[in-house]
Design an enzyme around this catalytic site. Structure first.
Site, PDB file in Angstrom:
ATOM      1  N   HIS A  88       9.291   3.691 -34.051  1.00 36.17           N
ATOM      2  CA  HIS A  88      10.330   2.711 -34.419  1.00 36.17           C
ATOM      3  C   HIS A  88       9.952   1.325 -34.601  1.00 36.17           C
ATOM      4  O   HIS A  88       9.417   0.742 -33.593  1.00 36.17           O
ATOM      5  CB  HIS A  88      11.476   3.102 -33.677  1.00 36.17           C
ATOM      6  CG  HIS A  88      13.047   2.728 -34.710  1.00 36.17           C
ATOM      7  ND1 HIS A  88      13.336   1.405 -34.890  1.00 36.17           N
ATOM      8  CD2 HIS A  88      14.012   3.471 -35.001  1.00 36.17           C
ATOM      9  CE1 HIS A  88      14.314   1.458 -35.483  1.00 36.17           C
ATOM     10  NE2 HIS A  88      14.729   2.772 -35.697  1.00 36.17           N
ATOM     11  N   PRO A 170      15.171 -19.906 -27.150  1.00 42.12           N
ATOM     12  CA  PRO A 170      13.835 -20.878 -27.367  1.00 42.12           C
ATOM     13  C   PRO A 170      13.144 -20.503 -28.658  1.00 42.12           C
ATOM     14  O   PRO A 170      13.402 -19.148 -29.174  1.00 42.12           O
ATOM     15  CB  PRO A 170      13.057 -20.402 -25.990  1.00 42.12           C
ATOM     16  CG  PRO A 170      13.446 -19.248 -25.731  1.00 42.12           C
ATOM     17  CD  PRO A 170      15.113 -19.020 -26.092  1.00 42.12           C
ATOM     18  N   ALA A 177      10.136  -9.386 -22.635  1.00 40.72           N
ATOM     19  CA  ALA A 177      11.275  -8.941 -23.405  1.00 40.72           C
ATOM     20  C   ALA A 177      11.367  -9.246 -24.904  1.00 40.72           C
ATOM     21  O   ALA A 177      12.215  -8.594 -25.603  1.00 40.72           O
ATOM     22  CB  ALA A 177      12.538  -9.124 -22.787  1.00 40.72           C
TER      23      ALA A 177
END
Length: 310
Positions: A88, A170, A177
């Protein structure tokens, strides 16, 4: 009026049951949020949680989910491991978080919840956040596929590109992550058709034939993917408006295209939950019952009668 929302966070880990359980536990801690379903898949390497509640407790619960996901899921390590990656598309540990208005809740409530969550996630976790669909601030960001294009590997270049600055957070990906897409949309049905074959090109051809962007069925998105653990391929579908294309019509189209190639649909899989109206539409088409509704179900009518006696 109760402002109820559904939220369906997609997390990029479908292979570690202990991590998925910790994500579920984080959501369950708030009694005002209901965890309705957890689906996970090894080949997609993805977990999908279905939550419901009012906006404020949902946002609280989702921040708790992010806390676990950011601590537990290292996208860079997964990319370097010898274990095959999920099929995916994804760009973050928590990859996609859509808010969906239920009943009479206005879409504006879902949009506000998406933006509130996006702002909070960026501040707390230093994650770049992109808003999509109804929550998008720029027209080119409405389409989730465009937002996610390039995946985790292309994030650094994307965040720094003119016109692709994150809506919050940012201008660089989180080192482990990645980034997250947060949006607001209508009800969506995730439905996968597994073929009795390992022919990936055939699955991709079928997906191209049935999806709207290639001239197929309206409100239908589709990809052909390989399920390595099962030795089969799959046509992975998203029905973005079941009133325009029902689950029955989508599966029937895949079966026709598969038969034209000498293949069959072995089974289908529902990821998450399906709205009642979609069940009614599927039964009406499959059984040629144009007036069918859920009140024609014996148990439903019995429950109504018993409720009226109380």
């Amino acid at each position: 009026m109760s402002l109820r929302l559904e939220c369906v966070p997609n997390v990029s880990d479908g292979r570690r049951p202990e991590v998925i359980e910790r994500l579920a536990q984080a959501v369950r801690r708030d009694p005002a949020t209901r965890l309705l379903d957890v689906s996970s898949d090894r080949d997609h390497d993805r977990a999908v949680l279905t939550l419901a509640g009012e906006p404020a407790p949902l946002v609280r619960s989702l921040l708790a989910l992010f806390e676990v996901a950011v601590a537990e899921i290292d996208m860079s390590r997964r990319r370097e491991s010898e274990q095959p990656l999920g099929v995916h598309p994804c760009m973050g540990a928590v990859d996609v978080v859509p808010f969906v208005p239920l009943a009479e809740t206005p879409m504006e409530v879902a949009v506000k919840a998406a933006r509130d969550l996006g702002r909070a996630v960026a501040e707390r976790f230093e994650l770049p956040v992109y808003l999509y669909e109804e929550a998008a601030r720029l027209p080119e960001r409405r389409d989730l596929a465009a937002v996610r294009r390039g995946g985790f590997e292309g994030l650094a270049a994307k965040c720094a590109s003119p016109g692709w600055e994150p809506d919050f957070g940012p201008r660089r990906p989180h080192p482990t992550a990645g980034a997250v897409a947060v949006g607001a949309r209508g009800l969506l049905i995730a439905l996968n058709a597994v073929l009795d074959s390992d022919d990936l090109e055939a699955a991709r051809e079928i997906a191209r034939s049935v999806r709207e962007s290639s001239g197929g069925l309206p409100a239908l998105k589709a990809l052909g993917v390989r399920l390595a653990s099962r030795g089969r391929v799959q046509v992975s579908m998203n029905l973005t408006d079941f009133r325009r294309t029902s689950p029955f019509a989508a599966v029937a189209a895949v079966r026709r295209e598969a038969a034209a190639r000498g293949l069959e649909v072995a089974e289908c899989e529902l990821v998450g939950l399906m709205p009642e109206g979609a069940v009614e539409a599927a039964v009406r088409e499959a059984l040629l019952l144009p007036a069918f509704g859920m009140r024609d179900v014996l148990e439903r009518r019995l429950a109504e009668a018993e409720a009226g006696e109380r």
